[in-house]
Design a protein around this motif. Structure first.
Motif, short mmCIF file in Angstrom:
data_model
loop_
_atom_site.label_atom_id
_atom_site.label_comp_id
_atom_site.label_asym_id
_atom_site.label_seq_id
_atom_site.Cartn_x
_atom_site.Cartn_y
_atom_site.Cartn_z
N VAL A 27 -9.37 -20.59 30.24
CA VAL A 27 -10.74 -20.30 30.67
C VAL A 27 -10.94 -18.79 30.82
O VAL A 27 -11.98 -18.25 30.40
N LEU A 28 -9.99 -18.09 31.39
CA LEU A 28 -10.10 -16.64 31.52
C LEU A 28 -10.16 -15.95 30.16
O LEU A 28 -10.94 -15.02 29.96
N ALA A 29 -9.34 -16.40 29.22
CA ALA A 29 -9.37 -15.82 27.87
C ALA A 29 -10.72 -16.08 27.20
O ALA A 29 -11.28 -15.20 26.55
N ALA A 30 -11.25 -17.30 27.35
CA ALA A 30 -12.55 -17.62 26.75
C ALA A 30 -13.67 -16.80 27.38
O ALA A 30 -14.59 -16.36 26.69
N CYS A 31 -13.61 -16.57 28.69
CA CYS A 31 -14.61 -15.74 29.36
C CYS A 31 -14.56 -14.30 28.84
O CYS A 31 -15.59 -13.68 28.61
#
Length: 170
Positions: A27-31
């Motif tokens: 999720v952090l990478a996608a954000c």
């Protein structure tokens, strides 16, 4: 009991902590990627001075009424094989169009691909001009005289529509 604690392997050798941390890490990478997409380039669809553009609408309506009073219409056809845009500008009986005419082909989403042409219709209103290959897109077509007293506007879905006719609203 001390032997049982000494025999358990450290936490980082277990697979469950890594599986539990994988979700938030994804999720952090996608954000981060979404933020990069959002801020990488300027949004070309937002008008900077929207108030000034809104005030200009009344002037544009006057130009539309002037085109209707002259009974103007323009027919455009792009021949991709020859690389020529040909057309005819006509007016109602008694209405005449003199001088050069400006043609603006505005790309629907990318302003850097807009095309501006100066057309010089002959006595019959016919014109032809060289034009680079048009991209498959929806083009906003604006035809106006060089003094900007009248205008004709419409959309052109090229190449689905090989030709387009713009008429002034009555």
């Amino acid at each position: 009991m001390d032997t049982a604690l000494k025999m358990s392997p450290p936490w980082y050798t277990q697979r469950w902590p890594w599986l539990l941390m994988a979700g938030p890490a994804i999720v952090l990478a996608a954000c981060g990627y979404t933020g990069w997409i959002a801020f990488a380039q300027q949004d070309a669809l937002v008008v900077g001075d929207y108030y000034k553009k809104g005030k200009a609408i009344n002037q544009d309506l006057r130009r539309d009424r002037a085109a209707a009073a002259l009974g103007l219409s323009v027919a455009l056809r792009f021949d991709a094989a020859d690389g020529k845009l040909a057309g005819r500008l006509t007016a109602r009986e008694g209405g005449t169009v003199h001088g050069p005419v400006l043609l603006h082909l505005a790309h629907a989403t990318q302003p850097d691909k807009d095309i501006r042409l100066l057309l010089r219709p002959d006595a019959d209103g016919a014109f032809s001009i060289g034009l680079p290959m048009l991209e498959r897109s929806r083009w906003v077509v604006l035809v106006e005289d060089d003094r900007r007293t009248w205008r004709l506007e419409g959309t052109w879905l090229w190449p689905m529509e090989r030709e387009i006719t713009l008429k002034a609203a009555e």
